[in-house]
Design a protein around this motif. Structure first.
Motif, PDB file in Angstrom:
ATOM      1  N   ALA A  28       0.832  -1.204   0.000  1.00  0.00           N
ATOM      2  CA  ALA A  28       0.000   0.000   0.000  1.00  0.00           C
ATOM      3  C   ALA A  28       0.865   1.253   0.000  1.00  0.00           C
ATOM      4  CB  ALA A  28      -0.924  -0.009   1.215  1.00  0.00           C
ATOM      5  N   ALA A  29       1.946   1.252   0.810  1.00  0.00           N
ATOM      6  CA  ALA A  29       2.827   2.424   0.859  1.00  0.00           C
ATOM      7  C   ALA A  29       3.470   2.677  -0.492  1.00  0.00           C
ATOM      8  CB  ALA A  29       3.899   2.213   1.927  1.00  0.00           C
ATOM      9  N   GLY A  30       3.945   1.619  -1.151  1.00  0.00           N
ATOM     10  CA  GLY A  30       4.573   1.788  -2.460  1.00  0.00           C
ATOM     11  C   GLY A  30       3.606   2.328  -3.500  1.00  0.00           C
ATOM     12  N   VAL A  31       2.394   1.777  -3.530  1.00  0.00           N
ATOM     13  CA  VAL A  31       1.404   2.196  -4.526  1.00  0.00           C
ATOM     14  C   VAL A  31       0.959   3.640  -4.284  1.00  0.00           C
ATOM     15  CG1 VAL A  31      -0.957   1.799  -5.335  1.00  0.00           C
ATOM     16  CG2 VAL A  31       0.605  -0.135  -5.018  1.00  0.00           C
ATOM     17  N   VAL A  32       0.688   3.975  -3.034  1.00  0.00           N
ATOM     18  CA  VAL A  32       0.212   5.328  -2.720  1.00  0.00           C
ATOM     19  C   VAL A  32       1.286   6.376  -3.032  1.00  0.00           C
ATOM     20  CG1 VAL A  32      -0.470   6.866  -0.846  1.00  0.00           C
ATOM     21  CG2 VAL A  32      -1.461   4.580  -1.003  1.00  0.00           C
ATOM     22  N   LEU A  33       2.519   6.115  -2.604  1.00  0.00           N
ATOM     23  CA  LEU A  33       3.600   7.064  -2.879  1.00  0.00           C
ATOM     24  C   LEU A  33       3.805   7.250  -4.375  1.00  0.00           C
ATOM     25  CD1 LEU A  33       6.310   6.142  -0.214  1.00  0.00           C
ATOM     26  CD2 LEU A  33       4.986   8.248  -0.352  1.00  0.00           C
ATOM     27  N   ALA A  34       3.756   6.146  -5.131  1.00  0.00           N
ATOM     28  CA  ALA A  34       3.938   6.236  -6.578  1.00  0.00           C
ATOM     29  C   ALA A  34       2.795   7.009  -7.236  1.00  0.00           C
ATOM     30  CB  ALA A  34       4.042   4.838  -7.173  1.00  0.00           C
ATOM     31  N   ALA A  35       1.571   6.758  -6.789  1.00  0.00           N
ATOM     32  CA  ALA A  35       0.418   7.450  -7.371  1.00  0.00           C
ATOM     33  C   ALA A  35       0.489   8.949  -7.107  1.00  0.00           C
ATOM     34  CB  ALA A  35      -0.873   6.863  -6.801  1.00  0.00           C
ATOM     35  N   VAL A  36       0.835   9.320  -5.881  1.00  0.00           N
ATOM     36  CA  VAL A  36       0.930  10.744  -5.533  1.00  0.00           C
ATOM     37  C   VAL A  36       2.063  11.412  -6.296  1.00  0.00           C
ATOM     38  CG1 VAL A  36       1.431  12.366  -3.667  1.00  0.00           C
ATOM     39  CG2 VAL A  36      -0.095  10.423  -3.254  1.00  0.00           C
ATOM     40  N   ALA A  37       3.243  10.770  -6.324  1.00  0.00           N
ATOM     41  CA  ALA A  37       4.397  11.358  -7.015  1.00  0.00           C
ATOM     42  C   ALA A  37       4.130  11.486  -8.512  1.00  0.00           C
ATOM     43  CB  ALA A  37       5.643  10.511  -6.777  1.00  0.00           C
ATOM     44  N   SER A  38       3.542  10.452  -9.121  1.00  0.00           N
ATOM     45  CA  SER A  38       3.245  10.490 -10.561  1.00  0.00           C
ATOM     46  C   SER A  38       2.191  11.536 -10.871  1.00  0.00           C
ATOM     47  CB  SER A  38       2.767   9.115 -11.028  1.00  0.00           C
ATOM     48  OG  SER A  38       3.736   8.123 -10.770  1.00  0.00           O
ATOM     49  N   GLY A  39       1.141  11.594 -10.044  1.00  0.00           N
ATOM     50  CA  GLY A  39       0.075  12.568 -10.290  1.00  0.00           C
ATOM     51  C   GLY A  39       0.570  13.996 -10.210  1.00  0.00           C
ATOM     52  N   LEU A  40       1.375  14.297  -9.182  1.00  0.00           N
ATOM     53  CA  LEU A  40       1.908  15.657  -9.043  1.00  0.00           C
ATOM     54  C   LEU A  40       2.856  15.998 -10.182  1.00  0.00           C
ATOM     55  CD1 LEU A  40       2.572  15.793  -5.183  1.00  0.00           C
ATOM     56  CD2 LEU A  40       0.681  16.835  -6.466  1.00  0.00           C
ATOM     57  N   ALA A  41       3.665  15.022 -10.601  1.00  0.00           N
ATOM     58  CA  ALA A  41       4.637  15.278 -11.670  1.00  0.00           C
ATOM     59  C   ALA A  41       3.944  15.568 -12.990  1.00  0.00           C
ATOM     60  CB  ALA A  41       5.573  14.079 -11.811  1.00  0.00           C
TER      61      ALA A  41
END
Length: 304
Positions: free
Chosen positions: A284-297
């Motif tokens: 869950a931590a990996g998926v959430v961090l990736a989703a947030v980082a990708s979305g902001l980028a």
């Protein structure tokens, strides 16, 4: 939204940036492995505390002829001292707190010392008379050890009253420091992972800037433009999270249970079931961090 087209865009983006995707997987894998290890270490500390604190005793060490004169000016504890200590232990004031107690004389202390330090050169230089006669006290609630300490500290003929939990606290402090070090390293690696994901998504968007322009012209929504890029980061981080989960379970199965538990059978260790509690948190931590980082980028790049 055409899901076939979206998934083909995700696959194409992953193929174009395969080197960066592998980097994201590796960084996510390493950082979440540290997170999982730190979590397991905290669970281990909690289990050891529950296991050993219940077994911790309070030791009432009586004076010997070699005790420091400042605390034992009369030398060896007399029979009167032993009688007084035993009467206090049996008194109505302390009995409700004491589960059991037993007395260890010089000979028993010497036998235990020789067994504990068997093969050590120091064992041959120690005489029975040098070792303290001791009352070992087990409490119903080890957290109330201060009652015993206060009752016997300063009593004539008593050299020291020692709560064994003080030794355990030193060990647990070392383990806590190791856990904090692992968390610190994991945090730095997670920051690196987030930055790497953001960079990868921006490069992927830059390489497909013509396609993005066409999608805008034909009226594609912001969400449909951003989603493939977000999924690219999520897929890469998910693979890294799965590898980290496998590493954590392998650590528990082969090192903790397969090595430590067999060689240190006198304590309790984390099990596979404890590791399974950590696995969903890592993913869950990996998926959430990736989703947030990708979305902001991608939002910042497209300025949508």
């Amino acid at each position: 939204m055409r899901f076939g087209f979206m998934f083909s865009e995700v696959a194409q983006g992953l193929r174009r940036n395969i080197a960066m995707v592998i980097s994201i997987i590796l960084v996510t894998f390493i950082s979440l492995t540290f997170v999982g290890t730190a979590s397991l270490l905290q669970l281990q500390i909690g289990q050891m505390k529950n296991y050993w604190y219940d077994k911790a005793q309070v030791a009432i060490y009586l004076c010997t002829d070699v005790s420091p004169e400042a605390t034992c000016p009369r030398g060896e504890a007399s029979e009167d001292v032993k009688t007084e200590v035993q009467e206090r232990l049996d008194s109505p004031t302390l009995t409700p707190f004491i589960e059991e107690y037993y007395f260890e004389d010089h000979d028993q202390a010497y036998a235990n010392f020789q067994e504990q330090f068997s093969g050590n050169a120091v064992a041959q230089y120690v005489r029975a008379e040098q070792l303290n006669e001791t009352y070992w006290v087990n409490l119903f609630d080890p957290n109330q050890s201060q009652i015993i300490t206060e009752s016997f500290t300063g009593l004539a003929g008593v050299e020291e009253v020692r709560d064994q939990r003080s030794y355990l606290d030193q060990i647990f402090n070392i383990l806590n420091i190791a856990s904090l070090a692992a968390i610190t390293i994991a945090s730095l690696m997670l920051v690196s992972s987030v930055l790497l994901i953001s960079t990868t998504i921006r490069l992927s968007a830059f390489s497909r800037r013509r396609e993005l322009g066409i999608m805008r012209l034909v009226g594609a929504s912001n969400f449909s433009i951003q989603l493939p890029f977000i999924l690219e980061g999520v897929v890469a981080a998910f693979l890294g999270s799965v590898l980290a989960a496998g590493a954590v379970l392998g650590l528990v199965a082969f090192f903790v249970q397969g090595f430590l538990a067999e060689r240190l059978p006198f304590t309790s260790f984390v099990s596979i079931s404890d590791g399974m509690l950590v696995v969903p948190l890592l993913i869950a931590a990996g998926v959430v961090l990736a989703a947030v980082a990708s979305g902001l980028a991608i939002r910042r790049y497209l300025k949508i």
